[in-house]
Design a protein around this motif. Structure first.
Motif, short mmCIF file in Angstrom:
data_model
loop_
_atom_site.label_atom_id
_atom_site.label_comp_id
_atom_site.label_asym_id
_atom_site.label_seq_id
_atom_site.Cartn_x
_atom_site.Cartn_y
_atom_site.Cartn_z
N PHE A 157 -34.85 -12.12 10.55
CA PHE A 157 -35.48 -11.02 11.28
C PHE A 157 -36.70 -10.64 10.46
O PHE A 157 -36.55 -10.03 9.39
CB PHE A 157 -34.53 -9.83 11.44
CG PHE A 157 -33.29 -10.15 12.25
CD1 PHE A 157 -33.35 -10.19 13.64
CD2 PHE A 157 -32.09 -10.41 11.62
CE1 PHE A 157 -32.21 -10.47 14.38
CE2 PHE A 157 -30.95 -10.69 12.36
CZ PHE A 157 -31.01 -10.74 13.75
N LYS B 199 -19.56 -9.79 2.34
CA LYS B 199 -19.92 -8.39 2.11
C LYS B 199 -20.68 -7.84 3.32
O LYS B 199 -21.18 -8.60 4.15
CB LYS B 199 -20.83 -8.29 0.87
CG LYS B 199 -20.07 -8.52 -0.42
CD LYS B 199 -20.93 -8.17 -1.63
CE LYS B 199 -22.03 -9.19 -1.83
NZ LYS B 199 -22.71 -9.11 -3.11
N SER B 200 -20.79 -6.53 3.38
CA SER B 200 -21.57 -5.88 4.44
C SER B 200 -23.00 -6.37 4.41
O SER B 200 -23.58 -6.50 3.33
CB SER B 200 -21.58 -4.37 4.24
OG SER B 200 -20.49 -3.81 4.86
N GLY B 201 -23.55 -6.65 5.56
CA GLY B 201 -24.95 -7.03 5.64
C GLY B 201 -25.23 -8.48 5.33
O GLY B 201 -26.39 -8.89 5.26
N THR B 202 -24.18 -9.31 5.20
CA THR B 202 -24.43 -10.73 4.91
C THR B 202 -24.70 -11.55 6.17
O THR B 202 -24.98 -12.74 6.07
CB THR B 202 -23.23 -11.40 4.19
OG1 THR B 202 -22.04 -11.00 4.80
CG2 THR B 202 -23.21 -11.08 2.72
N LYS C 147 -22.52 -11.56 9.08
CA LYS C 147 -21.31 -12.01 9.79
C LYS C 147 -21.41 -11.70 11.29
O LYS C 147 -21.11 -12.54 12.13
CB LYS C 147 -20.07 -11.32 9.20
CG LYS C 147 -19.91 -11.55 7.71
CD LYS C 147 -18.65 -10.92 7.16
CE LYS C 147 -18.57 -9.41 7.28
NZ LYS C 147 -19.65 -8.68 6.57
N SER C 148 -21.87 -10.49 11.59
CA SER C 148 -22.00 -10.12 13.01
C SER C 148 -23.11 -10.93 13.68
O SER C 148 -22.99 -11.33 14.84
CB SER C 148 -22.26 -8.62 13.17
OG SER C 148 -21.15 -7.89 12.72
N VAL C 149 -24.18 -11.17 12.93
CA VAL C 149 -25.28 -11.98 13.48
C VAL C 149 -24.76 -13.38 13.84
O VAL C 149 -25.05 -13.91 14.91
CB VAL C 149 -26.46 -12.07 12.47
CG1 VAL C 149 -27.46 -13.13 12.88
CG2 VAL C 149 -27.14 -10.71 12.33
N VAL D 219 -31.50 -13.86 7.09
CA VAL D 219 -30.09 -13.46 7.11
C VAL D 219 -29.18 -14.69 7.01
O VAL D 219 -28.38 -14.81 6.09
CB VAL D 219 -29.77 -12.64 8.37
CG1 VAL D 219 -28.30 -12.27 8.41
CG2 VAL D 219 -30.62 -11.38 8.41
N ASN E 49 -36.61 -10.81 6.65
CA ASN E 49 -35.20 -10.75 6.24
C ASN E 49 -34.47 -12.03 6.68
O ASN E 49 -34.09 -12.19 7.83
CB ASN E 49 -34.57 -9.50 6.88
CG ASN E 49 -33.14 -9.29 6.44
OD1 ASN E 49 -32.63 -9.98 5.56
ND2 ASN E 49 -32.47 -8.34 7.09
N1 LIG Z 1 -31.08 -7.27 16.01
C1 LIG Z 1 -31.45 -7.20 14.74
N2 LIG Z 1 -32.73 -6.99 14.40
C2 LIG Z 1 -33.12 -6.93 13.11
N3 LIG Z 1 -32.28 -7.08 12.07
C3 LIG Z 1 -31.00 -7.28 12.33
C4 LIG Z 1 -30.50 -7.35 13.67
N4 LIG Z 1 -29.15 -7.58 13.62
C5 LIG Z 1 -28.85 -7.64 12.31
N5 LIG Z 1 -29.93 -7.47 11.53
C6 LIG Z 1 -29.95 -7.52 10.06
O1 LIG Z 1 -29.24 -8.66 9.65
C7 LIG Z 1 -28.48 -8.41 8.47
C8 LIG Z 1 -27.04 -8.79 8.69
O2 LIG Z 1 -26.46 -7.92 9.64
P1 LIG Z 1 -24.97 -8.08 10.14
O3 LIG Z 1 -24.75 -9.44 10.67
O4 LIG Z 1 -24.71 -6.95 11.06
O5 LIG Z 1 -24.14 -7.89 8.80
P2 LIG Z 1 -22.55 -7.90 8.60
O6 LIG Z 1 -22.24 -9.07 7.71
O7 LIG Z 1 -22.24 -6.61 7.92
O8 LIG Z 1 -21.92 -8.01 9.96
C9 LIG Z 1 -28.71 -6.94 8.13
O9 LIG Z 1 -29.70 -6.88 7.15
C10 LIG Z 1 -29.20 -6.35 9.43
O10 LIG Z 1 -30.05 -5.26 9.19
#
Ligand SMILES: Nc1ncnc2c1ncn2[C@@H]1O[C@H](COP(=O)(O)OP(=O)(O)O)[C@@H](O)[C@H]1O
Ligand SMILES: [Mg+2]
Length: 241
Positions: free
Chosen positions: A14, A38-41, A43-45, A19, A17
């Motif tokens: 992004f 960890k948080s922000g690595t 995983k959800s993405v 990811v 960033n």
């Molecule tokens: N739609 C988006 N636009 C911009 N940045 C995003 C978006 N979704 C996630 N990010 C960034 O991607 C990184 C990973 O987010 P995420 O997958 O939510 O982490 P986690 O591992 O805690 O689930 C974070 O830095 C978050 O800010």
């Protein structure tokens, strides 16, 4: 073994960033794969890439033998019906009863008659041990019960793949354990393949056939729960305390 998900060299940034730097992993039919990170690595993405909610920049991504990146909207919607997705904040519709919440995913299936829908709703509630809650409103339920109903609503379409994004976050330890056991039970009952994203180590211990540790945008380590639990690597040990 047959794979239901295959990911090769997936990348997603992004802006500046970065990811997902280079993710490769497979999910076998019937397998519970836990992803720790960890948080922000990212995983959800990663999970959102799998269901086509986020488009990766590079890499290969197939689910149920379909190349996600080449599907049109209609094909993607058809595929999504076979993939259950339990979000971090598995929100129920507050203005609908439990029964209506469970009927919701079935509405698109026009061939179903009301009595068939009723049977499916009751079966789904039985799966999570909450038949008695059928006429309740979400506001009358505890956090653990809402999570169970969320799970029932996802399972009602008999998905071939389940994606759980932090299914126990925000729950007390006992309820977390119940949800983790339920995830395992559903795997055994339906032979569903699941990716379970969590940092709840008890959840991983209960559910995992295999664990991947995500770190700095890559798959840092992989093994059984026992193997990783015994690791001397600081980055891995951190999850097991
Ligand atoms: N739609 C988006 N636009 C911009 N940045 C995003 C978006 N979704 C996630 N990010 C960034 O991607 C990184 C990973 O987010 P995420 O997958 O939510 O982490 P986690 O591992 O805690 O689930 C974070 O830095 C978050 O800010
Ligand atoms: Mg997340």
């Amino acid at each position: 073994m047959e794979n239901v998900i295959e990911i090769e060299h997936l990348k997603k940034s992004f802006g500046n960033n970065q990811v997902l730097k280079d993710i490769s992993l497979n999910l076998a039919k019937g397998e519970n794969l836990v992803i720790l990170g960890k948080s922000g690595t990212g995983k959800s993405v990663l999970i959102k890439c799998i269901v086509g909610l986020i488009k990766p920049d590079e890499g290969k991504l197939t689910a149920l033998q379909k190349n996600i990146l080449e599907l049109n909207t209609k094909e993607l919607n058809a595929l999504r019906k076979k993939i259950g997705f339990l979000f971090q904040s598995a929100a129920l519709y507050d203005s609908m009863s439990v029964k209506e919440n469970l009927e919701f995913p079935l509405r698109d299936l026009k061939e179903l008659k009301q009595d068939e829908i009723n049977i499916k709703v009751i079966e789904a509630l039985q799966n999570v041990g909450l038949e008695k809650a059928i006429n309740k409103m979400p506001s009358e339920l505890s956090g653990g019960m809402r999570k169970r109903i969320g799970l029932a609503r996802t399972l009602i379409l008999n998905p071939e793949i389940m994606l759980y994004d932090e299914p126990t976050t925000g729950l007390d330890p006992i309820t977390s354990k119940e949800i983790s056991s339920l995830i395992l039970e559903m795997q055994k009952k339906f032979n569903t393949a699941s990716i379970i994203i969590t940092h709840d180590i008890e959840c991983a211990r209960i559910t995992a056939n295999r664990v991947i540790v995500l770190n700095d945008g890559t798959c840092y380590a992989e093994g059984t729960f026992k193997e990783l639990e015994q690791s001397n690597d600081e980055k891995i040990k951190g999850f097991f305390i």
